[in-house]
Design a protein around this motif. Structure first.
Motif, PDB file in Angstrom:
ATOM      1  N   ARG A 170      -7.775  -5.360  -7.003  1.00 47.11           N
ATOM      2  CA  ARG A 170      -8.709  -4.711  -7.904  1.00 47.11           C
ATOM      3  C   ARG A 170      -8.768  -5.432  -9.242  1.00 47.11           C
ATOM      4  O   ARG A 170      -7.744  -5.882  -9.755  1.00 47.11           O
ATOM      5  CB  ARG A 170      -8.272  -3.259  -8.167  1.00 47.11           C
ATOM      6  CG  ARG A 170      -8.631  -2.317  -7.052  1.00 47.11           C
ATOM      7  CD  ARG A 170     -10.108  -2.155  -6.986  1.00 47.11           C
ATOM      8  NE  ARG A 170     -10.527  -1.216  -5.972  1.00 47.11           N
ATOM      9  CZ  ARG A 170     -11.734  -1.248  -5.394  1.00 47.11           C
ATOM     10  NH1 ARG A 170     -12.600  -2.159  -5.713  1.00 47.11           N
ATOM     11  NH2 ARG A 170     -12.071  -0.363  -4.487  1.00 47.11           N
ATOM     12  N   PRO A 203      -9.873   2.206   0.825  1.00 44.38           N
ATOM     13  CA  PRO A 203      -9.435   1.843  -0.527  1.00 44.38           C
ATOM     14  C   PRO A 203      -8.889   0.411  -0.547  1.00 44.38           C
ATOM     15  O   PRO A 203      -8.425  -0.084   0.476  1.00 44.38           O
ATOM     16  CB  PRO A 203      -8.293   2.819  -0.824  1.00 44.38           C
ATOM     17  CG  PRO A 203      -8.250   3.796   0.279  1.00 44.38           C
ATOM     18  CD  PRO A 203      -9.092   3.306   1.400  1.00 44.38           C
ATOM     19  N   TYR A 204      -8.960  -0.187  -1.707  1.00 51.27           N
ATOM     20  CA  TYR A 204      -8.346  -1.502  -1.897  1.00 51.27           C
ATOM     21  C   TYR A 204      -6.972  -1.321  -2.530  1.00 51.27           C
ATOM     22  O   TYR A 204      -6.766  -0.402  -3.318  1.00 51.27           O
ATOM     23  CB  TYR A 204      -9.203  -2.366  -2.816  1.00 51.27           C
ATOM     24  CG  TYR A 204     -10.335  -3.086  -2.119  1.00 51.27           C
ATOM     25  CD1 TYR A 204     -10.981  -2.501  -1.040  1.00 51.27           C
ATOM     26  CD2 TYR A 204     -10.751  -4.346  -2.542  1.00 51.27           C
ATOM     27  CE1 TYR A 204     -12.019  -3.157  -0.389  1.00 51.27           C
ATOM     28  CE2 TYR A 204     -11.785  -5.008  -1.895  1.00 51.27           C
ATOM     29  CZ  TYR A 204     -12.416  -4.411  -0.823  1.00 51.27           C
ATOM     30  OH  TYR A 204     -13.429  -5.061  -0.192  1.00 51.27           O
ATOM     31  N   THR A 234      -5.391   0.909   3.450  1.00 49.97           N
ATOM     32  CA  THR A 234      -6.169   0.097   2.510  1.00 49.97           C
ATOM     33  C   THR A 234      -6.766  -1.066   3.293  1.00 49.97           C
ATOM     34  O   THR A 234      -6.258  -1.448   4.359  1.00 49.97           O
ATOM     35  CB  THR A 234      -5.310  -0.476   1.369  1.00 49.97           C
ATOM     36  OG1 THR A 234      -4.311  -1.338   1.926  1.00 49.97           O
ATOM     37  CG2 THR A 234      -4.644   0.617   0.546  1.00 49.97           C
ATOM     38  N   ASN A 252      -8.071   5.739  -6.870  1.00 51.21           N
ATOM     39  CA  ASN A 252      -8.256   4.620  -5.952  1.00 51.21           C
ATOM     40  C   ASN A 252      -8.228   5.090  -4.495  1.00 51.21           C
ATOM     41  O   ASN A 252      -8.936   4.569  -3.651  1.00 51.21           O
ATOM     42  CB  ASN A 252      -7.151   3.592  -6.195  1.00 51.21           C
ATOM     43  CG  ASN A 252      -7.427   2.273  -5.516  1.00 51.21           C
ATOM     44  OD1 ASN A 252      -8.459   1.660  -5.752  1.00 51.21           O
ATOM     45  ND2 ASN A 252      -6.523   1.853  -4.643  1.00 51.21           N
ATOM     46  N   TRP A 253      -7.398   6.099  -4.213  1.00 54.84           N
ATOM     47  CA  TRP A 253      -7.278   6.603  -2.836  1.00 54.84           C
ATOM     48  C   TRP A 253      -8.189   7.799  -2.590  1.00 54.84           C
ATOM     49  O   TRP A 253      -8.117   8.400  -1.541  1.00 54.84           O
ATOM     50  CB  TRP A 253      -5.827   7.016  -2.550  1.00 54.84           C
ATOM     51  CG  TRP A 253      -5.124   6.130  -1.586  1.00 54.84           C
ATOM     52  CD1 TRP A 253      -5.173   6.186  -0.219  1.00 54.84           C
ATOM     53  CD2 TRP A 253      -4.236   5.051  -1.887  1.00 54.84           C
ATOM     54  NE1 TRP A 253      -4.375   5.226   0.333  1.00 54.84           N
ATOM     55  CE2 TRP A 253      -3.791   4.508  -0.662  1.00 54.84           C
ATOM     56  CE3 TRP A 253      -3.776   4.482  -3.070  1.00 54.84           C
ATOM     57  CZ2 TRP A 253      -2.896   3.430  -0.595  1.00 54.84           C
ATOM     58  CZ3 TRP A 253      -2.904   3.423  -2.997  1.00 54.84           C
ATOM     59  CH2 TRP A 253      -2.478   2.907  -1.775  1.00 54.84           C
ATOM     60  N   ARG A 254      -8.990   8.191  -3.585  1.00 54.69           N
ATOM     61  CA  ARG A 254      -9.822   9.394  -3.458  1.00 54.69           C
ATOM     62  C   ARG A 254      -8.965  10.577  -3.028  1.00 54.69           C
ATOM     63  O   ARG A 254      -9.270  11.268  -2.049  1.00 54.69           O
ATOM     64  CB  ARG A 254     -10.939   9.190  -2.424  1.00 54.69           C
ATOM     65  CG  ARG A 254     -11.743   7.920  -2.574  1.00 54.69           C
ATOM     66  CD  ARG A 254     -12.733   8.030  -3.709  1.00 54.69           C
ATOM     67  NE  ARG A 254     -13.620   6.884  -3.755  1.00 54.69           N
ATOM     68  CZ  ARG A 254     -13.353   5.746  -4.413  1.00 54.69           C
ATOM     69  NH1 ARG A 254     -12.225   5.606  -5.102  1.00 54.69           N
ATOM     70  NH2 ARG A 254     -14.222   4.766  -4.434  1.00 54.69           N
ATOM     71  N   TRP A 268     -11.679  10.040   5.869  1.00 58.01           N
ATOM     72  CA  TRP A 268     -12.687   9.063   5.465  1.00 58.01           C
ATOM     73  C   TRP A 268     -13.980   9.341   6.213  1.00 58.01           C
ATOM     74  O   TRP A 268     -13.977   9.743   7.368  1.00 58.01           O
ATOM     75  CB  TRP A 268     -12.219   7.637   5.811  1.00 58.01           C
ATOM     76  CG  TRP A 268     -10.881   7.304   5.262  1.00 58.01           C
ATOM     77  CD1 TRP A 268      -9.743   7.063   5.973  1.00 58.01           C
ATOM     78  CD2 TRP A 268     -10.518   7.164   3.885  1.00 58.01           C
ATOM     79  NE1 TRP A 268      -8.702   6.787   5.130  1.00 58.01           N
ATOM     80  CE2 TRP A 268      -9.144   6.844   3.844  1.00 58.01           C
ATOM     81  CE3 TRP A 268     -11.223   7.284   2.679  1.00 58.01           C
ATOM     82  CZ2 TRP A 268      -8.455   6.640   2.660  1.00 58.01           C
ATOM     83  CZ3 TRP A 268     -10.528   7.076   1.495  1.00 58.01           C
ATOM     84  CH2 TRP A 268      -9.167   6.763   1.497  1.00 58.01           C
ATOM     85  N   SER A 314       0.835  -1.211   0.000  1.00 57.80           N
ATOM     86  CA  SER A 314       0.000   0.000   0.000  1.00 57.80           C
ATOM     87  C   SER A 314       0.863   1.253   0.000  1.00 57.80           C
ATOM     88  O   SER A 314       0.628   2.182  -0.778  1.00 57.80           O
ATOM     89  CB  SER A 314      -0.914   0.016   1.227  1.00 57.80           C
ATOM     90  OG  SER A 314      -1.854  -1.018   1.146  1.00 57.80           O
TER      91      SER A 314
END
Lengths: 378, 378
Positions: B169, B163-164, A315, B142-144, B156, A129
């Motif tokens: 993904r 996030p993944y 993550t 992906n991480w906004r 958050w 990550s």
């Protein structure tokens, strides 16, 4: 062992006892951090332990109350496990399993060890990550992304030099632990960057395979268009990137620090940005409100800063990996009194054997620091 | 050939004539685009040609005036080479060398060809830059990242899914030209993503080496957590990502379009974002002001959009590669009347043989569109 789920609400009949025969002082496991998937604690429930998670951030006083009678403490929140708090669990608490690696500001390890409590962490769980996030931020800094987000046409100043491809960049890596190494691999193999590194320990196999020479820190700064800092926050690394390092960067360099903010001296960073030596600085976690230079950097260079609130390791997969690892550490300590991921004087004879496995440093906290909703990774 | 620099200010004595014996109608080469390094035009100067770059954006009328008597036109600006403008160079102009690949909105190729003018482009020159930028934006989405930039603690929402990792993904690639292929390689080898693709042409060697099955477009949308669109903007690809595709994405998907905006239908995108089917959309270049849905997307979902102004190919190296390639194309057309990078009816017997080599679509322009300072890559 039967694979069906053990009961979770009622106290189970059978209980595993520690291998050394000592009776457990309690069967409660304190869990903190809203990001912890409680289903992953099933192995503890199967041993008759009862994981319990309060639904809010804990002050020191609240933590002390919650810790009474607890046998294990999975620390995934933002609270500070001070000596006072830990002392309230004296006699029952055997292990604090810290989620992440930047435990120094969250757990008083010396006090814990004095009380006979083992503290463990979860090295390696967030490598993927953090390395991925770092690559994204390197690309962002290289393209000066903050100037362009939301623009419908390119937002370059007249006569401004265009960004360079990463393959035309010299990138210096400070710290070749698992994360620094992963970053180096991606920069070389995916983007063809020209690499060099500094690390406490030479890594000659990587020098060869990544065509990445070792350089003393000052020489590395002279070499680097982009300097990526990826060392653990310890007494020896605080302010490691100081004015003597920053003054050796060329004009328009990029500094990427996904490690603890204090590894970069704030005053040196401020001056480096003022002189345009550092064009863009990347931090995941930034200096606290008590840092004058931290504040001045945010005020004076807002569009040259890429600051995030310590989210590189946030993550689902990293968090779950950490929890699984912490559960195993709890089991090891309860069964054998030791664990390979123990830290501190207790079971860490050579604390710097793997010095660069740290993920990222947390913001410096007191037990009373007000918190926004956090997910509890460190 | 002597290596010393040819005279650049005075008209040189010797001049290369075209191989076919036709006299050149002029020796002027019109160059547009502030990002062009004029030193790279030295090979043209050595032939006795005189590169000339106006210092501002050209209206259609100004372009027509500048084109009079010109033998070659290196198009690196934002002006529109219309039939009217090109006609003013009839009889002298033999080649328009377009910097980039998204020439459709900048050069009237049919009109040029009718006038006997060859139009060339520079495929492949920006592959590395665009692929790198796309990877950065995939990580950002992906991480906004827009929610976190500038925050000192994680931002958050309560109960929000983390996030993944990219390795967890499923990523679908639409279009496997040089850029799509490069993106796929990086996503697989650097980040371990689970890939599938749709392309006009099956690429079976890549299916095997990247463990990346082919799927029809609708199935690919069903498969993908992240859908990456990397096809050229042609009559056949406009609105290719329409409501029938977007309705097959799962809730919370990410759509990454580094190609021309119009490949994604704006109304379908708006509805997909409204239904939270598309959590984040990435565009490099966005719908123009005449797109109602484009405006509504920007108004209603500002923090779920990662829009940049067509900067993916804006690197020094890509630009220089394009200019070198364009210079070679000009020489080829002047010497032999043909070039491998010619487009249009003139020398493009199978226009879709390599359909996915396009970099990114420019915003739709009229000759009078006001411009911010651009660097001239397309």
């Amino acid at each position: 062992m039967p694979q069906e789920a053990a009961p979770t609400d009622d106290r189970p009949a059978a209980r595993h006892m520690p291998a050394d025969g000592r009776a457990l002082g309690g069967d409660k496991v304190l869990v903190t951090g809203s990001g912890v998937d409680m289903r992953l604690l099933e192995p503890l429930r199967r041993r008759g332990l009862e994981p319990w998670r309060p639904d809010r951030h804990l002050s020191e006083r609240e933590l002390a109350r919650e810790l009474r009678g607890v046998v294990a403490y999975l620390h995934g929140g933002e609270e500070r496990a001070t000596e006072t708090a830990l002392r309230s669990a004296e006699g029952t608490l055997r292990v604090v399993a810290f989620l992440g690696v930047g435990y120094e500001n969250f757990v008083d390890v010396a006090a814990a060890n004095d009380l006979g409590i083992v503290v463990t962490n979860t090295p390696g769980a967030a490598t993927t990550s953090v390395a991925t996030f770092a690559i994204g931020q390197i690309v962002n800094a290289n393209w000066r992304i903050t100037r362009h987000l939301g623009s419908l046409v390119p937002d370059w100043a007249d006569g401004e030099e265009l960004p360079y491809e990463l393959g035309a960049r010299k990138i210096g890596i400070v710290g070749l632990g698992s994360i620094g190494t992963r970053i180096a691999h991606i920069l070389k193999h995916a983007f063809g960057a020209n690499l060099a590194y500094f690390s406490r320990t030479r890594k000659q196999h990587l020098e060869a395979s990544l065509d990445m020479p070792y350089k003393p820190l000052h020489e590395l700064a002279e070499f680097s268009d982009i300097l990526v800092v990826m060392v653990p926050g310890t007494g020896k690394t605080i302010s490691m990137i100081d004015s003597s390092v920053i003054s050796r960067l060329g004009q328009g360099s990029v500094l990427v620090n996904i490690a603890r903010p204090a590894i970069v001296d704030a005053e040196a960073l401020y001056n480096g940005m003022k002189e345009d030596r550092i064009a863009v600085a990347v931090f995941d976690g930034f200096y606290g409100g008590d840092s004058d230079f931290g504040l001045r950097i945010r005020e004076d260079f807002p569009d040259r800063l890429l600051v995030t609130g310590h989210i590189a390791s946030h993550t689902r997969q990293a968090m779950d990996r950490m929890v699984r690892q912490a559960v195993k550490s709890i089991e090891n300590v309860l069964d054998h009194g030791v664990d390979e991921h123990a830290v501190g004087t207790f079971t860490d004879p050579e604390p710097y054997a793997e010095p660069y496995r740290k993920v990222a440093g947390p913001h410096r906290l007191t037990s009373d620091t007000p918190q926004k909703a956090g997910c509890g990774t460190h």
